[in-house]
Write an enzyme that holds these catalytic residues in place. Structure first.
Site, PDB file in Angstrom:
ATOM      1  N   PHE A  59       0.824  -1.215   0.000  1.00 52.38           N
ATOM      2  CA  PHE A  59       0.000   0.000   0.000  1.00 52.38           C
ATOM      3  C   PHE A  59       0.857   1.264   0.000  1.00 52.38           C
ATOM      4  CE2 PHE A  59      -2.671   2.761   3.047  1.00 52.38           C
ATOM      5  CZ  PHE A  59      -3.255   3.465   2.006  1.00 52.38           C
ATOM      6  N   PRO A  68      21.889 -11.156   4.877  1.00 47.01           N
ATOM      7  CA  PRO A  68      22.700  -9.970   4.571  1.00 47.01           C
ATOM      8  C   PRO A  68      23.553 -10.101   3.320  1.00 47.01           C
ATOM      9  CG  PRO A  68      22.804 -10.485   6.915  1.00 47.01           C
ATOM     10  CD  PRO A  68      22.106 -11.630   6.254  1.00 47.01           C
ATOM     11  N   ASN A  88       9.622  -8.173  10.493  1.00 49.80           N
ATOM     12  CA  ASN A  88       9.882  -6.852  11.069  1.00 49.80           C
ATOM     13  C   ASN A  88      11.191  -6.748  11.837  1.00 49.80           C
ATOM     14  OD1 ASN A  88       7.363  -6.110  10.053  1.00 49.80           O
ATOM     15  ND2 ASN A  88       6.304  -6.611  11.954  1.00 49.80           N
ATOM     16  N   TYR A 140       2.680  -6.868  17.120  1.00 49.70           N
ATOM     17  CA  TYR A 140       3.062  -6.050  15.963  1.00 49.70           C
ATOM     18  C   TYR A 140       3.914  -4.864  16.405  1.00 49.70           C
ATOM     19  CZ  TYR A 140       2.632  -2.562  12.265  1.00 49.70           C
ATOM     20  OH  TYR A 140       2.904  -1.598  11.332  1.00 49.70           O
ATOM     21  N   LYS A 158       7.876  -4.021  15.516  1.00 44.57           N
ATOM     22  CA  LYS A 158       8.243  -2.785  14.819  1.00 44.57           C
ATOM     23  C   LYS A 158       9.211  -1.955  15.661  1.00 44.57           C
ATOM     24  CE  LYS A 158       7.093  -1.345  11.447  1.00 44.57           C
ATOM     25  NZ  LYS A 158       7.737  -1.482  10.101  1.00 44.57           N
TER      26      LYS A 158
END
Length: 299
Positions: free
Chosen positions: A11, A51, A84, A133, A137
């Protein structure tokens, strides 16, 4: 300027990509799924690739700046940790291995947790996330801060509640638009979760403007910047406005499950003065415009 947007199919990533192209930037995209309308797209999964592979992608793309929109907003804890935390760790580790590019990383207002009603949340507020969540984050933000202390040119934009055309069903506005479309087709009522909270809704196109301002700014004096509208809006009022934009007088019932991303957070409003000072940015679109454009796009 060459800009690499990771998570460009999402989005916010889609709005950032459109804004960057309109601004004349040289845009390269990356993500877990193909992006047919992006001719310079690279398949990449930050958490799975590690990585080394990400460093190779960065070397090939040679960006001047990287915007990280990748992540997960819902799912089991392991999925949230992978997207995350693990993904962010892999990205900042790869960038520290040799790129001079700036990183603009998208954080979330969920990192703050509950706020005192009536008091806008500043970046100095103690972060006390209330759900998994927000925990993941916040961990991603801490990783970016650690990398910045080690020399990475990086900033985290803590995005509040994005709304606008293309809002996903995982968000309340996106879900409500889809429910209204179904109700309009079948002549039924709409069912949503509790609407008692107050939230800071920010147009996704204004988020894109903030991201591009962070990409092109000179030295950034602060590691974290709030990106919101600076207004607290009752969620019930937002729902009423979207119902009005639809033109369908649907009955709205608050008996569906609530949003898992923001449990027990009755009030949030961003203090956006620091973003204004550091980026010269202010949101330009009001909520009525965001909701009208969301409704039009949902059809």
């Amino acid at each position: 300027m060459r800009l690499l947007i990771i998570g460009a199919g999402g989005f916010l990533g889609a709005h950032i990509r459109r804004g960057a192209r309109a601004a004349g930037l040289d845009v390269v995209t990356a993500g877990r799924s193909p992006l047919p309308d992006s001719p310079r797209h690279r398949l990449a999964d930050l958490a799975a690739d590690g990585p080394g592979a990400i460093a190779a992608m960065l070397a090939a793309a040679a960006p001047d700046a990287v915007v990280n929109c990748a992540g997960a907003t819902s799912g089991p804890p392991a999925a949230l940790v992978a997207a995350n935390i693990d993904g962010t760790y892999a990205l900042v580790t790869a960038m520290l291995r040799g790129t001079a590019a700036r990183l603009v990383h998208l954080g979330s207002a969920a990192e703050y947790g509950a706020a005192e009603p009536g008091v806008p949340v500043t970046e100095q507020a103690e972060a006390r996330p209330a759900g998994m969540y927000g925990v993941t984050k916040l961990a991603g933000t801490r990783l970016v801060g650690t990398a910045a202390a080690a020399g990475l040119d990086a900033v985290v934009l803590r995005v509040f509640n994005p709304v606008g055309p293309g809002a996903p069903a995982a968000s309340l506005p996106g879900r409500l638009a889809a429910e209204l479309r179904r109700a309009l087709t079948h002549g039924t009522d709409v069912r949503v979760g509790p609407l008692d909270a107050v939230r800071d809704f920010i147009d996704a196109r204004d988020v894109a403007d903030a991201v591009l301002a962070a990409v092109t700014a000179g030295a950034l004096p602060h590691p974290v910047l709030n990106v919101g509208s600076g207004r607290g809006v009752p969620v019930r009022a937002m729902v009423s406005e979207l119902v009005a934009a639809s033109g369908y007088p649907a009955a709205v019932h608050e008996d569906a499950p609530g949003q898992p991303r923001s449990p027990d957070i009755p009030w949030q409003q961003a203090d956006i003065s620091r973003a204004g000072d550091d980026l010269g940015w202010r949101p330009r679109r009001d909520l009525a415009t965001s909701l009208a454009d969301l409704w039009a796009a949902s059809g």
